[in-house]
Design an enzyme around this catalytic site. Structure first.
Site, PDB file in Angstrom:
ATOM      1  N   LYS A   1       0.831  -1.215   0.000  1.00 36.61           N
ATOM      2  CA  LYS A   1       0.000   0.000   0.000  1.00 36.61           C
ATOM      3  C   LYS A   1       0.861   1.259   0.000  1.00 36.61           C
ATOM      4  O   LYS A   1       0.460   2.278  -0.534  1.00 36.61           O
ATOM      5  CB  LYS A   1      -0.972  -0.001   1.186  1.00 36.61           C
ATOM      6  CG  LYS A   1      -2.108  -0.991   0.987  1.00 36.61           C
ATOM      7  CD  LYS A   1      -3.327  -0.670   1.810  1.00 36.61           C
ATOM      8  CE  LYS A   1      -4.483  -1.591   1.454  1.00 36.61           C
ATOM      9  NZ  LYS A   1      -5.615  -1.492   2.357  1.00 36.61           N
TER      10      LYS A   1
ATOM     11  N   LYS B   1      -4.044 -11.204  -7.030  1.00 42.73           N
ATOM     12  CA  LYS B   1      -5.340 -11.442  -6.372  1.00 42.73           C
ATOM     13  C   LYS B   1      -6.365 -10.397  -6.831  1.00 42.73           C
ATOM     14  O   LYS B   1      -5.998  -9.265  -7.163  1.00 42.73           O
ATOM     15  CB  LYS B   1      -5.188 -11.419  -4.841  1.00 42.73           C
ATOM     16  CG  LYS B   1      -4.978 -10.044  -4.258  1.00 42.73           C
ATOM     17  CD  LYS B   1      -5.166 -10.012  -2.754  1.00 42.73           C
ATOM     18  CE  LYS B   1      -4.982  -8.568  -2.308  1.00 42.73           C
ATOM     19  NZ  LYS B   1      -5.015  -8.278  -0.930  1.00 42.73           N
TER      20      LYS B   1
ATOM     21  N   LYS C   1      -9.965  -4.745  -4.678  1.00 42.71           N
ATOM     22  CA  LYS C   1     -10.742  -3.511  -4.895  1.00 42.71           C
ATOM     23  C   LYS C   1      -9.850  -2.359  -5.300  1.00 42.71           C
ATOM     24  O   LYS C   1     -10.244  -1.487  -6.046  1.00 42.71           O
ATOM     25  CB  LYS C   1     -11.416  -3.097  -3.587  1.00 42.71           C
ATOM     26  CG  LYS C   1     -12.597  -3.909  -3.211  1.00 42.71           C
ATOM     27  CD  LYS C   1     -13.153  -3.359  -1.894  1.00 42.71           C
ATOM     28  CE  LYS C   1     -13.886  -4.441  -1.149  1.00 42.71           C
ATOM     29  NZ  LYS C   1     -14.159  -4.099   0.228  1.00 42.71           N
TER      30      LYS C   1
HETATM   31  P1  TYM Z   1     -10.732  -6.441   3.026  1.00 43.49           P
HETATM   32  O1  TYM Z   1     -11.821  -5.457   3.220  1.00 43.49           O
HETATM   33  O2  TYM Z   1      -9.640  -6.098   2.069  1.00 43.49           O
HETATM   34  O3  TYM Z   1     -11.317  -7.828   2.577  1.00 43.49           O
HETATM   35  C1  TYM Z   1     -12.360  -8.463   3.296  1.00 43.49           C
HETATM   36  C2  TYM Z   1     -12.181  -9.972   3.312  1.00 43.49           C
HETATM   37  O4  TYM Z   1     -12.090 -10.471   1.963  1.00 43.49           O
HETATM   38  C3  TYM Z   1     -10.928 -11.288   1.831  1.00 43.49           C
HETATM   39  N1  TYM Z   1     -10.408 -11.137   0.450  1.00 43.49           N
HETATM   40  C4  TYM Z   1     -10.195 -12.156  -0.399  1.00 43.49           C
HETATM   41  N2  TYM Z   1     -10.367 -13.487  -0.254  1.00 43.49           N
HETATM   42  C5  TYM Z   1     -10.069 -14.269  -1.328  1.00 43.49           C
HETATM   43  N3  TYM Z   1      -9.613 -13.782  -2.514  1.00 43.49           N
HETATM   44  C6  TYM Z   1      -9.417 -12.455  -2.692  1.00 43.49           C
HETATM   45  N4  TYM Z   1      -8.982 -12.003  -3.859  1.00 43.49           N
HETATM   46  C7  TYM Z   1      -9.707 -11.573  -1.604  1.00 43.49           C
HETATM   47  N5  TYM Z   1      -9.657 -10.220  -1.431  1.00 43.49           N
HETATM   48  C8  TYM Z   1     -10.073  -9.975  -0.166  1.00 43.49           C
HETATM   49  C9  TYM Z   1      -9.948 -10.737   2.857  1.00 43.49           C
HETATM   50  O5  TYM Z   1      -8.981 -11.689   3.217  1.00 43.49           O
HETATM   51  C10 TYM Z   1     -10.866 -10.383   4.004  1.00 43.49           C
HETATM   52  O6  TYM Z   1     -11.118 -11.514   4.804  1.00 43.49           O
HETATM   53  N6  TYM Z   1      -7.932  -5.773   7.130  1.00 43.49           N
HETATM   54  C11 TYM Z   1      -9.120  -6.407   6.589  1.00 43.49           C
HETATM   55  C12 TYM Z   1     -10.396  -5.980   7.281  1.00 43.49           C
HETATM   56  C13 TYM Z   1     -10.380  -6.139   8.754  1.00 43.49           C
HETATM   57  C14 TYM Z   1     -10.571  -7.355   9.464  1.00 43.49           C
HETATM   58  C15 TYM Z   1     -10.510  -6.996  10.824  1.00 43.49           C
HETATM   59  C16 TYM Z   1     -10.776  -8.692   9.074  1.00 43.49           C
HETATM   60  C17 TYM Z   1     -10.228  -5.149   9.654  1.00 43.49           C
HETATM   61  N7  TYM Z   1     -10.311  -5.659  10.891  1.00 43.49           N
HETATM   62  C18 TYM Z   1     -10.642  -7.967  11.833  1.00 43.49           C
HETATM   63  C19 TYM Z   1     -10.900  -9.649  10.085  1.00 43.49           C
HETATM   64  C20 TYM Z   1     -10.831  -9.281  11.412  1.00 43.49           C
HETATM   65  C21 TYM Z   1      -9.269  -6.008   5.123  1.00 43.49           C
HETATM   66  O7  TYM Z   1      -8.789  -5.004   4.672  1.00 43.49           O
HETATM   67  O8  TYM Z   1     -10.090  -6.842   4.423  1.00 43.49           O
END
Ligand code: TYM
Length: 333
Positions: A115, A197, A200
């Site tokens: 990032k 991957k 977004k």
């Molecule tokens: P975020 O918002 O980027 O993504 C949310 C969830 O989607 C999963 N994910 C994927 N899984 C499979 N293939 C992909 N291409 C893919 N892209 C995203 C992510 O692994 C995630 O589970 N930091 C986290 C949000 C967060 C969080 C937490 C999660 C904040 N606090 C506490 C769990 C527990 C994030 O940015 O996810």
């Protein structure tokens, strides 16, 4: 009994609508687990501030994500769904945990490195301490299990390290949480760039990402233009990243294993295969979209859900926060 059930916590950023990777990697499991656990699912709007946001868009997307949680099948009377910014305990615990996390640990986070490269003009302190806020999210609810996709593994390990460090000093305060990955779909790749991957923050090529609110025509179009590999066999293999990714999506969407998916397309060309993957995705997305549209029209219902769930989340978080504050030596109120 409800209170004897183990606790699940997970969250998603409200930046952009969730895509297939978010769904298959995380959201699908959230729904599947809601009956057997006490689940807390957060819209982590505070995390999204680490990258510049348009306030109006962020507010709208946060609400849409909450509606989508419900549309996917999460029951807001059973599970807790809420906005992170509505529970001040997240920021308060994050501060404390910041004092138990080392700069070196945060500097090693691959997501921070990625990032920072993407946002070279805005490498803010929030981006650096992001994983500490994430650890606070999880530990604030004493979560046993955290359903996530593969890209969050490193953050999860850090969360466990922080919790263990804290417990070693103050006694058994935090439950040490375990990550929970889906059997199929923990890492969904882009359709146009299957080596990376689906993400977004990678919205330049719209054909790369399938969003949960994409309309059926657009979904079919995206799958038809998905990059496949040389040859013509529908086989899961490391030298076929495009086809393997589509097979993963098909298996997760249609509820079959990879072997079954391969045999379903034996002797069929890539064209037929890609169309079928698109149709399988539309099949599970359609009812979600129709429930989402209904919720969009029912502001009063959604407002009531938000109020009730804020209260439940604050009550649960408050208990844990007070325990931690006492341990570290904050004066009694
Ligand atoms: P975020 O918002 O980027 O993504 C949310 C969830 O989607 C999963 N994910 C994927 N899984 C499979 N293939 C992909 N291409 C893919 N892209 C995203 C992510 O692994 C995630 O589970 N930091 C986290 C949000 C967060 C969080 C937490 C999660 C904040 N606090 C506490 C769990 C527990 C994030 O940015 O996810």
């Amino acid at each position: 009994m409800e209170s004897e059930k183990k606790i699940i916590f997970s969250g998603m950023q409200p930046t952009g609508m969730p895509h297939l990777g978010n769904y298959l990697g995380a959201l699908k499991n959230w729904v599947a687990l809601q009956d057997d656990y006490r689940c807390v699912y957060c819209i982590v709007d505070m995390h999204s501030l680490t990258v510049r946001q348009d306030p109006l868009v962020l507010r709208k997307r946060s609400r849409e994500l909450l509606q989508l949680y419900i549309a996917m099948g999460l029951d807001p009377e059973k599970v807790i769904i809420y906005f992170q910014s509505h529970v001040s305990g997240h920021a308060e615990l994050a501060w404390i945990l910041n004092c138990f996390t080392y700069m070196g640990e945060l500097g090693r986070m691959t997501q921070f490195k990625e990032k920072s490269q993407k946002n070279a003009d805005n490498i803010n302190a929030g981006l650096f301490t992001y994983p500490v806020l994430m650890a606070a999210d999880i530990l604030l609810y004493n979560a046993d299990l955290v359903p996530i996709g593969e890209d969050q593994r490193q953050h999860m390990e850090l969360c466990r390290d922080i919790a263990i460090r804290f417990n070693n000093i103050y006694g058994d305060v935090f439950t040490i949480p375990e990550p929970y990955f889906p059997k199929i779909g923990a890492r969904i790749m882009g359709l146009a760039e299957p080596e990376k991957k689906m993400s977004k923050s990678d919205g330049a090529n719209e054909n790369n990402i399938v969003y949960l609110l994409d309309r059926p025509e657009s979904i079919i179009k995206k799958f038809k233009s998905a990059v496949t590999d040389s040859g013509h066999e529908v086989k899961y293999s490391p030298d076929k990243p495009g086809v393997s990714n589509l097979l993963t999506i098909y298996s997760a969407a249609a509820g079959v294993d990879i072997k079954q998916a391969e045999s379903a397309f034996e002797g069929k060309g890539y064209g037929v295969f890609k169309q079928a993957v698109g149709e399988a995705v539309i099949e599970f997305i359609k009812p979600i979209q129709s429930r989402f549209d209904d919720l969009n029209r029912d502001k009063a219902y959604v407002d009531a859900i938000i109020r009730a769930n804020d209260e439940r989340a604050n009550a649960m978080a408050g208990r844990m926060l007070r325990r931690v504050q006492k341990k570290v030596g904050y004066p009694a109120v």
